[in-house]
Design a protein around this motif. Structure first.
Motif, mmCIF file in Angstrom:
data_model
loop_
_atom_site.group_PDB
_atom_site.id
_atom_site.type_symbol
_atom_site.label_atom_id
_atom_site.label_comp_id
_atom_site.label_asym_id
_atom_site.label_seq_id
_atom_site.Cartn_x
_atom_site.Cartn_y
_atom_site.Cartn_z
ATOM 1 N N ALA A 246 -14.609 11.318 -1.727
ATOM 2 C CA ALA A 246 -13.228 11.412 -0.994
ATOM 3 C C ALA A 246 -12.852 12.789 -1.010
ATOM 4 C CB ALA A 246 -12.289 10.394 -1.762
ATOM 5 N N ARG B 16 1.407 8.884 10.590
ATOM 6 C CA ARG B 16 0.318 8.629 9.800
ATOM 7 C C ARG B 16 -0.793 8.118 10.904
ATOM 8 N NH1 ARG B 16 0.420 4.968 4.749
ATOM 9 N NH2 ARG B 16 2.114 6.576 4.244
ATOM 10 N N SER C 221 1.202 7.046 -0.116
ATOM 11 C CA SER C 221 0.321 6.039 0.154
ATOM 12 C C SER C 221 -0.562 5.982 -1.393
ATOM 13 C CB SER C 221 -0.487 6.048 1.230
ATOM 14 O OG SER C 221 -1.335 5.039 1.274
ATOM 15 N N PHE C 222 -1.267 4.877 -1.541
ATOM 16 C CA PHE C 222 -2.215 4.838 -2.450
ATOM 17 C C PHE C 222 -3.396 3.644 -2.245
ATOM 18 C CE2 PHE C 222 -2.284 0.789 -5.106
ATOM 19 C CZ PHE C 222 -1.132 0.207 -4.449
ATOM 20 N N SER C 223 -4.250 4.032 -2.894
ATOM 21 C CA SER C 223 -5.495 3.004 -2.645
ATOM 22 C C SER C 223 -6.111 2.733 -4.066
ATOM 23 C CB SER C 223 -6.643 3.590 -1.733
ATOM 24 O OG SER C 223 -7.194 4.727 -2.016
ATOM 25 N N LYS D 134 -7.178 13.006 4.850
ATOM 26 C CA LYS D 134 -8.160 12.292 3.730
ATOM 27 C C LYS D 134 -9.417 11.998 4.530
ATOM 28 C CE LYS D 134 -8.783 8.639 0.316
ATOM 29 N NZ LYS D 134 -8.220 7.528 -0.049
ATOM 30 N N LYS E 290 -7.782 9.980 7.421
ATOM 31 C CA LYS E 290 -6.431 9.400 7.567
ATOM 32 C C LYS E 290 -5.603 10.679 7.454
ATOM 33 C CE LYS E 290 -5.040 5.971 4.745
ATOM 34 N NZ LYS E 290 -4.306 5.359 3.550
ATOM 35 N N GLU F 18 0.754 -1.232 -0.068
ATOM 36 C CA GLU F 18 0.071 0.106 0.153
ATOM 37 C C GLU F 18 0.869 1.259 0.154
ATOM 38 O OE1 GLU F 18 -2.773 2.654 2.978
ATOM 39 O OE2 GLU F 18 -2.602 0.386 3.148
ATOM 40 N N GLU G 1 -7.377 5.542 -6.507
ATOM 41 C CA GLU G 1 -7.861 6.737 -5.683
ATOM 42 C C GLU G 1 -6.710 7.427 -4.964
ATOM 43 O OE1 GLU G 1 -11.672 6.401 -3.366
ATOM 44 O OE2 GLU G 1 -10.303 7.141 -1.678
ATOM 45 N N ASN G 2 -6.902 8.804 -5.297
ATOM 46 C CA ASN G 2 -5.593 9.562 -4.438
ATOM 47 C C ASN G 2 -5.665 9.533 -3.238
ATOM 48 O OD1 ASN G 2 -5.974 11.344 -7.222
ATOM 49 N ND2 ASN G 2 -4.086 11.751 -6.100
ATOM 50 N N ASP G 3 -4.533 9.324 -2.439
ATOM 51 C CA ASP G 3 -4.651 9.034 -1.090
ATOM 52 C C ASP G 3 -3.425 10.202 -0.410
ATOM 53 O OD1 ASP G 3 -4.412 7.846 1.487
ATOM 54 O OD2 ASP G 3 -4.935 6.133 0.649
ATOM 55 N N ASN H 282 -9.340 15.036 -0.297
ATOM 56 C CA ASN H 282 -8.006 14.942 -0.176
ATOM 57 C C ASN H 282 -7.488 16.311 0.148
ATOM 58 O OD1 ASN H 282 -5.669 13.672 0.143
ATOM 59 N ND2 ASN H 282 -6.112 11.967 -1.285
#
Lengths: 270, 684
Positions: free
Chosen positions: B625, B148, B611-613, B649, B677, B47, B605-607, B627
């Motif tokens: 979402a 985080r 990190s990314f999702s 986020k 987050k 992730e 999806e931007n995180d 961010n």
């Protein structure tokens, strides 16, 4: 009997939305208003961001789906436009004495640089059998932006917030996502294309062409992919007044005539 | 004269490059589409993208002087494919030092997109010293501290099935690292997933700790790594622990490329080694040695002779329920290996050997599709890999053999057919008794086993505005597979047309058609009926950045899977970065409606940064979402000048669902709660 049959068909096709829906096609998808040459206050019915760029106006629209008075539609759109913002008020009545749904809403749109955003909060009421009437508060949000000087695009989301019936919460209005493009080919010609996804239904494609050969004459034509329904319309514009008549042809259900009357508070520059 | 003409021409044709030069790149240097494809192929992706991001951040601050860069330096950038590096070195050898960055466009095969992605990290000339003294290395580097924290804003309504989590639903990550150029770096990280115990965790605090230290540039001992690291050999038939891409993306992605050893900075809990590794280079020869000892999660079983065995390694790294805690660190793995590589002017040849020794036997479950796989405690692999560039052709490949007699080969060719046309061909043949433990070769299935296939792709710039990318992949599986009760076959086709009329916006249309053998799931028969199962995908993707301060991304995607199961997904992203404010905002609204799991759709999806999702969406629902990032610039704190950045986020999938989630049963019609987050990074 024939009328009753059509009403039943219409209801059954709208079950996922739990509501009667107006015939799609004639109402512009919103991108049209991003063009400085071709404005239509009814675009704000679809995308509230389309309020910006319009002239302050009151507009009335009447439609009789498939020539059945049971499926009559009346819409009123009033808007007050400032330089970078606009507010609007809309009312819609659909149906007849036996079954009528009505919608009233407030709209607000604002330009943020080149981007225009808009939001509309509406109340929709429907007859609900033994419950008497039921209703729901729901919202539509939209965005319009230029891709290039002649090309605009827009996105609309409807009923992502709210939409659940107050008395029968198992039912809610269908969510909608619409993505459209508008291209101004010349001062006289505009083309638009929109993809519309309604919850529980296949994606629909609608295309529209607006041609204004002379300032006082406005012609429009389009097609909706789901029912393969073409439509044509022509209008006359003089000063602050515009009258526009259009007709949709459904391959099985027949004709849907429509009449628009738009009264601007400021004349279009000729 | 010819060179002067090129230079003159490109100086006039290159205003579009200026914009890219002024832009500080996003931390994410990986194409989101590639990540979507990896997750879709069920390939395990950490992730955390810190390795890629930190490398990018390093080169932003210490730009690589192209006129002095070696092949290894260019590879370390992680942006240039080997063919582009070979062409650059050939160009520089032929024409001498570059006179301007604009001259990059004169290099055969270098596209404007490639140059644009490279420009933030390179300069023409300047300092690029490797001989700094130790005190300098220890004192003049940068310290990074990353914190985080994430949690669901409301607890889910679980039905009591007796299964309870050891901890609360908070997610915590802590990471400290030090970096001096690329010569010295170390770091330590601690991580706790939702449901895992924290502090009360047998006095350990975090559920997982990672650490690494790397020293480079010490004469012949080119690199020394201690702690966590990854090993990447050849074309991934034996071992490839870094991120690697496959079909569908850039053509050069079919070739595995990158340094053999890399410190492991991510917080993933599976795909790394722990121990020591070193690279020694002498003239054209390079030796890599590595040794590792670590524990892995697995469910142990007892056999009739009193011994223990396990069938799979659990890679998720989750230790929440009693069962997950029981399988924690149940198996130990001792690994070691060596690589000898000889580089010549146009390529290289290498020999690789890796050996793994588990504390218990790895025995696959007694299913027919497993009978050909080796079952042992000890696994050995040998391979030879090569690359060779001849004119506009770049050959690469690897042949491998396992101790149990399994054989595998992958060989490819990257072609620069024309300045506007690139091509790639790759064949692979992996026997059904070959099974790599940490491999990641180009293949249809995520396990490097039981597959033969041929891939071909082409990328054509039809005009300056229009680009066409096509690939076909035809493959067969000589033996049974999981949920496929016959030896099967399949094919995969994709076409993408990208229209980029200006630097501000682009529109891409993508069509993909896949078909492969699988068991029918909609039958009540006592035996499975395998058949060809297809999936068609059509996507319209639009992105625009009309002004510096804002941009949009919109997508609509349709899927038809199996026998008429349909799916739809549409989203709109709006990003806003007011000038000189340090604030960034990205908003997303997404709607999906699919007929079932087979027609699920994957979306990136931007995180928060690093990190990314990538979610797979099926059923019906919406997701939003938000961010937010804030970079207040340099501030004065206890440790002198510090750079602080914040990210926040909040996202939610608005859908009602029920069923098993993470070992616990969620009540029907329990809406998913919003998830938040927060991340802070301090650099001092």
């Amino acid at each position: 009997m024939k009328n009753l049959f059509f009403v039943c068909c219409f209801f059954s096709s709208s079950l996922s939305a739990q509501l009667l829906l107006p015939v799609r096609g004639i109402v512009p998808s919103g991108e049209e208003s991003a063009s400085k040459q071709f404005r239509d206050p009814f675009a704000a019915f679809q995308n509230p961001a389309a309020l910006c760029g319009q002239l302050s106006a009151i507009a009335l629209r009447s439609e009789r789906a498939f020539l059945l008075k049971e499926l009559s539609l009346f819409q009123l759109q009033a808007l007050w436009a400032q330089e970078h913002a606009a507010i609007g008020f809309q009312v819609q009545s659909l149906g007849h004495r036996a079954w009528r749904s009505y919608t009233a809403g407030l709209q607000y749109a604002r330009e943020l640089g080149q981007v225009t955003i808009g939001i509309s909060v509406q109340y929709t009421g429907v007859p609900a059998g033994a419950e008497g009437t039921d209703g729901t508060v729901h919202a539509t949000a939209g965005i319009l932006f230029p891709v290039s000087p002649s090309l605009h695009s827009g996105l609309r989301v409807s009923n992502f917030l709210g939409g659940r019936m107050l008395k029968t919460p198992d039912f809610r209005l269908a969510r909608e996502l619409e993505w459209g493009w508008g291209y101004t080919l010349s001062e006289a010609l505009w083309m638009g294309l929109a993809l519309l996804k309604t919850e529980g239904r296949p994606v629909r494609l609608s295309a529209e062409v607006v041609y204004q050969p002379v300032p006082s004459l406005l012609t429009k034509a389009g097609i909706n992919s789901q029912t393969r329904s073409p439509w044509v319309g022509a209008g006359w514009q003089k000063g602050k007044l515009q009258v526009f008549a259009a007709c949709v042809l459904h391959p099985e259900a027949g004709l849907t005539p429509s009449l628009h009357l738009i009264c601007s508070f400021k004349a279009e520059a000729e | 004269m010819k060179r002067c003409f090129f230079l003159f021409l490109h100086l006039f044709l290159s205003p579009f490059l200026l914009r890219a030069q002024q832009t500080i790149p996003d931390s994410l240097t990986i194409d989101p589409d590639e990540l979507e494809r990896l997750v879709e192929q069920e390939i395990n992706v950490d992730e955390d993208l810190l390795p890629a991001s930190e490398s990018a951040a390093f080169f932003v601050r210490h730009k690589l002087p192209l006129n002095r860069a070696s092949e290894a330096d260019l590879q370390a950038l992680g942006i240039l494919p080997d063919t582009a590096i070979a062409q650059f070195l050939r160009y520089r050898a032929l024409f001498g030092k570059l006179l301007s960055l604009y001259e990059l466009q004169a290099i055969p095969g270098w596209t404007p997109e490639l140059i644009r992605s490279l420009l933030p990290y390179v300069k023409l000339d300047g300092e690029w010293s490797f001989a700094e003294s130790w005190p300098e290395r220890l004192q003049k580097g940068s310290h990074f501290l990353l914190l985080r924290y994430g949690r669901s804003l409301r607890a889910r309504r679980y039905i009591d099935t007796g299964s309870r989590y050891a901890g609360n639903n908070d997610r915590v990550l802590f990471r400290y690292s030090y970096q001096y150029k690329n010569l010295l770096a170390w770091g330590i990280s601690g991580e706790k997933d939702a449901g895992e115990a924290f502090l009360r965790n047998r006095g350990k605090g975090f559920d997982h700790y990672g650490f690494y230290a790397v020293v480079r540039g010490m004469g012949k001992l080119q690199e020394l790594l201690l702690g966590d690291y990854t090993v990447n050999l050849g074309q991934g038939l034996v071992q490839w622990q870094n991120l690697a891409f496959g079909k569908g993306g850039e053509l050069s992605g079919v070739k595995r490329q990158g340094p053999t050893l890399k410190p492991y900075r991510s917080n993933g809990e599976y795909n790394f080694f722990r121990g020591a590794a070193a690279t020694i280079r002498h003239k054209r020869q390079q030796w890599v040695f590595f040794a590792s000892y670590r524990k892995l999660d697995a469910v142990l079983h007892n056999d009739s002779s009193g011994g223990t065995w396990f069938s799979t390694i659990q890679t998720g790294g989750l230790h929440r329920t009693e069962q997950e805690l029981r399988s924690r660190a149940a198996v130990s793995l001792l690994s070691g290996g060596i690589q000898w590589k000889y580089r010549f002017r146009r390529g290289h040849i290498a020999f690789n050997h890796v050996q793994y020794a588990f504390s218990d036997s790895l025995k696959k479950t007694p299913e027919p599709y497993n009978v050909r796989l080796p079952q042992d405690r000890l696994f050995r692999f040998y391979s030879i890999d090569y690359s060779y560039t001849w004119r506009n052709l770049h050959f690469f490949g690897e042949g491998a053999m396992s101790g149990s007699g399994g054989k595998a080969f992958t060989g490819g060719l990257l072609l620069s057919l024309h300045k506007r046309m690139q091509g790639a061909v790759l064949i692979r043949s992996i026997s059904s008794n070959y099974m790599s433990l940490f491999g990641n070769a180009f293949a249809e299935s995520s396990t490097q086993s039981n597959e033969q296939g041929i891939y071909s792709g082409i990328s054509v710039e039809l005009s300056r505005k229009l680009k066409l990318d096509l690939f076909t992949d035809v493959f067969r599986f000589p033996w049974l597979r999981y949920r496929v009760d016959i030896p099967g076959y399949g094919y995969d086709y994709q076409g993408v047309i990208t229209y980029t009329p200006s630097r501000n916006w682009s529109l891409a249309l993508r069509y993909r058609y896949r078909m492969k053998t699988g068991n029918r799931s909609d039958t009540d028969e006592p035996f499975h009926i395998p058949e060809l199962i297809g999936k068609q995908q059509f996507r319209i993707h639009f992105q625009a950045q009309p002004e510096k301060t804002w941009g949009v991304r919109m997508r609509m995607e349709w899927v038809r899977a199996g026998k008429g199961e349909e799916g739809f997904l549409g989203f709109g992203d709006w990003s806003w970065h007011p000038e000189n404010s340090g604030i960034g905002l990205i908003m997303r609204v997404l709607y999906y409606e699919t007929g079932g799991y087979a027609s699920r759709i994957f979306v990136y999806e931007n995180d928060v940064q690093y990190s990314f999702s990538t979610g797979s969406f099926y059923g019906q629902g919406i997701r939003w979402a938000l961010n937010l990032s804030w970079n207040p610039g340099e501030i004065r704190g206890l440790a002198g000048k510090q750079r602080v950045r914040f990210w926040l986020k909040i996202a939610q999938s608005v859908e009602k669902s029920g069923g098993w989630y993470g070992g616990r049963y969620v009540q029907r019609n329990d809406p998913q709660p919003p998830d938040a987050k927060l991340q802070i990074q301090i650099e001092f």
